[in-house]
Design a protein around this motif. Structure first.
Motif, PDB file in Angstrom:
ATOM      1  N   THR A 295       0.829  -1.204   0.000  1.00 32.82           N
ATOM      2  CA  THR A 295       0.000   0.000   0.000  1.00 32.82           C
ATOM      3  C   THR A 295       0.862   1.252   0.000  1.00 32.82           C
ATOM      4  O   THR A 295       2.094   1.189   0.037  1.00 32.82           O
ATOM      5  CB  THR A 295      -0.945  -0.013   1.216  1.00 32.82           C
ATOM      6  N   VAL A 296       0.194   2.396  -0.010  1.00 28.86           N
ATOM      7  CA  VAL A 296       0.835   3.701   0.081  1.00 28.86           C
ATOM      8  C   VAL A 296       0.028   4.551   1.059  1.00 28.86           C
ATOM      9  O   VAL A 296      -1.203   4.602   0.948  1.00 28.86           O
ATOM     10  CB  VAL A 296       0.871   4.425  -1.280  1.00 28.86           C
ATOM     11  N   PHE A 297       0.706   5.202   1.989  1.00 35.02           N
ATOM     12  CA  PHE A 297       0.043   6.161   2.865  1.00 35.02           C
ATOM     13  C   PHE A 297       0.164   7.545   2.220  1.00 35.02           C
ATOM     14  O   PHE A 297       1.237   8.153   2.228  1.00 35.02           O
ATOM     15  CB  PHE A 297       0.687   6.171   4.254  1.00 35.02           C
ATOM     16  N   ALA A 298      -0.929   8.021   1.648  1.00 35.07           N
ATOM     17  CA  ALA A 298      -0.924   9.325   0.978  1.00 35.07           C
ATOM     18  C   ALA A 298      -2.344   9.671   0.563  1.00 35.07           C
ATOM     19  O   ALA A 298      -3.152   8.770   0.284  1.00 35.07           O
ATOM     20  CB  ALA A 298      -0.031   9.299  -0.261  1.00 35.07           C
ATOM     21  N   PRO A 299      -2.672  10.961   0.497  1.00 36.70           N
ATOM     22  CA  PRO A 299      -3.957  11.339  -0.094  1.00 36.70           C
ATOM     23  C   PRO A 299      -3.936  11.082  -1.594  1.00 36.70           C
ATOM     24  O   PRO A 299      -2.858  11.011  -2.213  1.00 36.70           O
ATOM     25  CB  PRO A 299      -4.058  12.840   0.214  1.00 36.70           C
ATOM     26  N   VAL A 300      -5.104  10.927  -2.184  1.00 35.21           N
ATOM     27  CA  VAL A 300      -5.196  10.616  -3.613  1.00 35.21           C
ATOM     28  C   VAL A 300      -4.476  11.665  -4.450  1.00 35.21           C
ATOM     29  O   VAL A 300      -3.848  11.344  -5.470  1.00 35.21           O
ATOM     30  CB  VAL A 300      -6.676  10.501  -4.033  1.00 35.21           C
TER      31      VAL A 300
ATOM     32  N   TYR B 199     -14.793  -2.390   4.210  1.00 30.30           N
ATOM     33  CA  TYR B 199     -16.192  -2.006   4.408  1.00 30.30           C
ATOM     34  C   TYR B 199     -16.304  -0.506   4.685  1.00 30.30           C
ATOM     35  O   TYR B 199     -17.250   0.145   4.250  1.00 30.30           O
ATOM     36  CB  TYR B 199     -16.798  -2.750   5.599  1.00 30.30           C
ATOM     37  N   ARG B 200     -15.347   0.014   5.444  1.00 30.49           N
ATOM     38  CA  ARG B 200     -15.345   1.422   5.831  1.00 30.49           C
ATOM     39  C   ARG B 200     -13.988   2.023   5.452  1.00 30.49           C
ATOM     40  O   ARG B 200     -12.990   1.811   6.114  1.00 30.49           O
ATOM     41  CB  ARG B 200     -15.569   1.543   7.333  1.00 30.49           C
ATOM     42  N   SER B 201     -13.969   2.762   4.345  1.00 30.09           N
ATOM     43  CA  SER B 201     -12.728   3.385   3.889  1.00 30.09           C
ATOM     44  C   SER B 201     -12.305   4.503   4.821  1.00 30.09           C
ATOM     45  O   SER B 201     -13.125   5.120   5.507  1.00 30.09           O
ATOM     46  CB  SER B 201     -12.909   3.944   2.477  1.00 30.09           C
ATOM     47  N   VAL B 202     -10.989   4.771   4.817  1.00 32.26           N
ATOM     48  CA  VAL B 202     -10.438   5.865   5.602  1.00 32.26           C
ATOM     49  C   VAL B 202      -9.543   6.708   4.705  1.00 32.26           C
ATOM     50  O   VAL B 202      -9.039   6.219   3.684  1.00 32.26           O
ATOM     51  CB  VAL B 202      -9.618   5.335   6.807  1.00 32.26           C
ATOM     52  N   PRO B 203      -9.338   7.963   5.048  1.00 35.75           N
ATOM     53  CA  PRO B 203      -8.419   8.790   4.266  1.00 35.75           C
ATOM     54  C   PRO B 203      -6.992   8.256   4.359  1.00 35.75           C
ATOM     55  O   PRO B 203      -6.655   7.540   5.304  1.00 35.75           O
ATOM     56  CB  PRO B 203      -8.542  10.174   4.914  1.00 35.75           C
ATOM     57  N   LEU B 204      -6.190   8.586   3.365  1.00 33.39           N
ATOM     58  CA  LEU B 204      -4.771   8.238   3.263  1.00 33.39           C
ATOM     59  C   LEU B 204      -4.528   6.787   2.873  1.00 33.39           C
ATOM     60  O   LEU B 204      -3.381   6.387   2.656  1.00 33.39           O
ATOM     61  CB  LEU B 204      -4.007   8.533   4.572  1.00 33.39           C
ATOM     62  N   GLN B 205      -5.577   5.976   2.767  1.00 35.82           N
ATOM     63  CA  GLN B 205      -5.400   4.570   2.419  1.00 35.82           C
ATOM     64  C   GLN B 205      -6.327   4.145   1.278  1.00 35.82           C
ATOM     65  O   GLN B 205      -6.867   3.039   1.284  1.00 35.82           O
ATOM     66  CB  GLN B 205      -5.629   3.688   3.648  1.00 35.82           C
ATOM     67  N   SER B 206      -6.503   5.014   0.304  1.00 33.34           N
ATOM     68  CA  SER B 206      -7.410   4.687  -0.799  1.00 33.34           C
ATOM     69  C   SER B 206      -6.947   3.469  -1.591  1.00 33.34           C
ATOM     70  O   SER B 206      -7.777   2.674  -2.059  1.00 33.34           O
ATOM     71  CB  SER B 206      -7.534   5.888  -1.740  1.00 33.34           C
TER      72      SER B 206
ATOM     73  N   LYS C  31     -12.084  14.766  10.075  1.00 25.73           N
ATOM     74  CA  LYS C  31     -11.478  15.474  11.204  1.00 25.73           C
ATOM     75  C   LYS C  31     -10.406  14.641  11.908  1.00 25.73           C
ATOM     76  O   LYS C  31      -9.370  15.162  12.311  1.00 25.73           O
ATOM     77  CB  LYS C  31     -12.556  15.854  12.223  1.00 25.73           C
ATOM     78  N   ALA C  32     -10.667  13.351  12.059  1.00 23.77           N
ATOM     79  CA  ALA C  32      -9.795  12.526  12.889  1.00 23.77           C
ATOM     80  C   ALA C  32      -8.975  11.500  12.118  1.00 23.77           C
ATOM     81  O   ALA C  32      -8.060  10.886  12.682  1.00 23.77           O
ATOM     82  CB  ALA C  32     -10.634  11.795  13.943  1.00 23.77           C
ATOM     83  N   GLY C  33      -9.278  11.303  10.844  1.00 24.24           N
ATOM     84  CA  GLY C  33      -8.662  10.216  10.093  1.00 24.24           C
ATOM     85  C   GLY C  33      -7.197  10.414   9.751  1.00 24.24           C
ATOM     86  O   GLY C  33      -6.489   9.436   9.481  1.00 24.24           O
ATOM     87  N   TYR C  34      -6.724  11.666   9.745  1.00 22.07           N
ATOM     88  CA  TYR C  34      -5.318  11.912   9.445  1.00 22.07           C
ATOM     89  C   TYR C  34      -4.458  11.697  10.689  1.00 22.07           C
ATOM     90  O   TYR C  34      -3.521  10.895  10.689  1.00 22.07           O
ATOM     91  CB  TYR C  34      -5.130  13.338   8.912  1.00 22.07           C
ATOM     92  N   THR C  35      -4.760  12.438  11.751  1.00 27.34           N
ATOM     93  CA  THR C  35      -3.938  12.373  12.962  1.00 27.34           C
ATOM     94  C   THR C  35      -3.960  10.985  13.588  1.00 27.34           C
ATOM     95  O   THR C  35      -2.970  10.551  14.181  1.00 27.34           O
ATOM     96  CB  THR C  35      -4.422  13.401  13.996  1.00 27.34           C
ATOM     97  N   GLY C  36      -5.075  10.275  13.447  1.00 29.52           N
ATOM     98  CA  GLY C  36      -5.165   8.949  14.044  1.00 29.52           C
ATOM     99  C   GLY C  36      -4.247   7.933  13.402  1.00 29.52           C
ATOM    100  O   GLY C  36      -3.911   6.919  14.017  1.00 29.52           O
TER     101      GLY C  36
END
Length: 330
Positions: free
Chosen positions: A90-95, A142-149, A255-260
């Motif tokens: 994977t890659v940790f990054a916004p699209v 099932y539940r996508s999160v930011p930075l892991q598209s 709000k919380a998906g980046y810092t977490g």
């Protein structure tokens, strides 16, 4: 005669822990992964259980290589009984910061790698009308999160593929079982070696579980087939909450998906990661989060006693969504 098990992604992380779990139960193993040295190290350790171990350096993104590995297993170990798909990248990054080739590579490993494994296994299992295939999924399927598209997209895709295939096997009366094991945050080396463009080191979102928890669930699913096994209560909460209030969860994660998912420790964005080439080093099953990680979960309970469990969980999730809505002012 010993059960013969093939495991992809077996060099480190969940795959490595899974190989140990099957070896503990006397299974002969074929280990597939890209890093030859790590596979040889794993094979040496696992042979201490008195089982046969065949390491096969393989890039699961290459369909022909995976098929060749299956052929080698059948020749050198014997008829395979279980195939476990664990390998991922994977890659940790916004699209907005992803390159097309990064998305393609992550998809080829995490999604098509499982497809290639399934097809290679079925080549032998289907004519024998026998076998068990376990696919490792995720709450993020099932539940996508930011930075892991990249990762989320691939895990969503494998669910679609497996569900289609399962109906086809039912139609053709083929007694090969398909089990999907969906994991929570797990303490593996991926958070050290995955390509990361965020400037800070990545972390699994707590609560974190040790890879042995996932390994036990995978072993259980191989011999006690279920359509799905959800490992850990965080997985249950994420899936059910998304069914109830997906839009609300979108806003919460904004709000919380980046810092977490990021620590305060700096990370070199230019570090290559393991997306295209394996990262050398003595990596094993565990990552750097042993102090925070849990060694137990409710995965066996949720797979055996779901009806009563879901009623209680549903009430809990509804209450949690209500509290979240109040926090967001909705």
């Amino acid at each position: 005669m010993a059960t013969i098990v093939v495991i992809t992604g077996a060099g480190a992380g969940v795959g490595r822990a899974t190989a140990t779990e099957f070896a503990r139960h006397g299974c002969d193993l074929a280990l597939l992964s890209r890093d030859r040295d790590r596979l040889e190290t794993a094979a040496t350790e696992l042979r201490r259980f008195g089982v046969r171990v065949l390491p096969i350096p393989t890039d699961v993104a290459d369909a022909k290589a995976v098929e060749a590995a299956a052929d080698q297993v059948e020749r050198e170990l014997g008829p395979m009984d279980v195939w476990v798909n664990v390998a991922m990248a994977t890659v940790f990054a916004p699209v907005s910061q992803l390159a097309a080739e990064e998305i393609e590579r992550g998809t080829r490993v995490t999604y098509l790698g499982q497809v290639h494994g399934i097809m290679a296994a079925l080549k032998y299992m289907r004519p024998r009308n026998h076998g068990s295939i376990v696919c490792v999924g995720s709450a993020l399927g099932y539940r996508s999160v930011p930075l892991q598209s990249v990762y989320c997209g691939a895990k969503f895709a494998i669910r679609g593929f497996v569900n289609s295939l399962r109906s086809e096997l039912y139609h053709d009366k083929v007694a090969v079982t398909l089990t999907e094991v969906d994991l929570p945050a797990v303490n593996t080396p991926q958070f050290d070696w995955a390509r990361n463009k965020m400037g800070h080191k990545a972390q699994p979102v707590p609560p974190i579980f040790q890879p042995e928890v996932a390994a036990r669930a995978i072993h259980f699913g191989a011999f006690n087939p279920r359509r799905q096994i959800w490992v850990g209560f965080p997985t249950v909460k994420a899936i059910l909450a998304n069914r109830i209030a997906p839009g609300l969860i979108d806003r919460y994660l904004a709000k919380a998906g980046y810092t977490g998912q990021l620590t305060d420790e700096p990370n070199d964005p230019a570090a290559p990661g393991n997306l295209f080439e394996p990262v050398p080093g003595p990596y094993g099953a565990h990552g750097r989060f042993d102090r925070q990680a849990r060694s137990e979960s409710m995965e066996m309970f949720t797979s055996r006693h779901r009806d009563a469990f879901w009623a209680a969980v549903g009430i809990g999730v509804l209450l949690g969504v209500h509290r979240l809505a109040k926090r967001l002012g909705v």
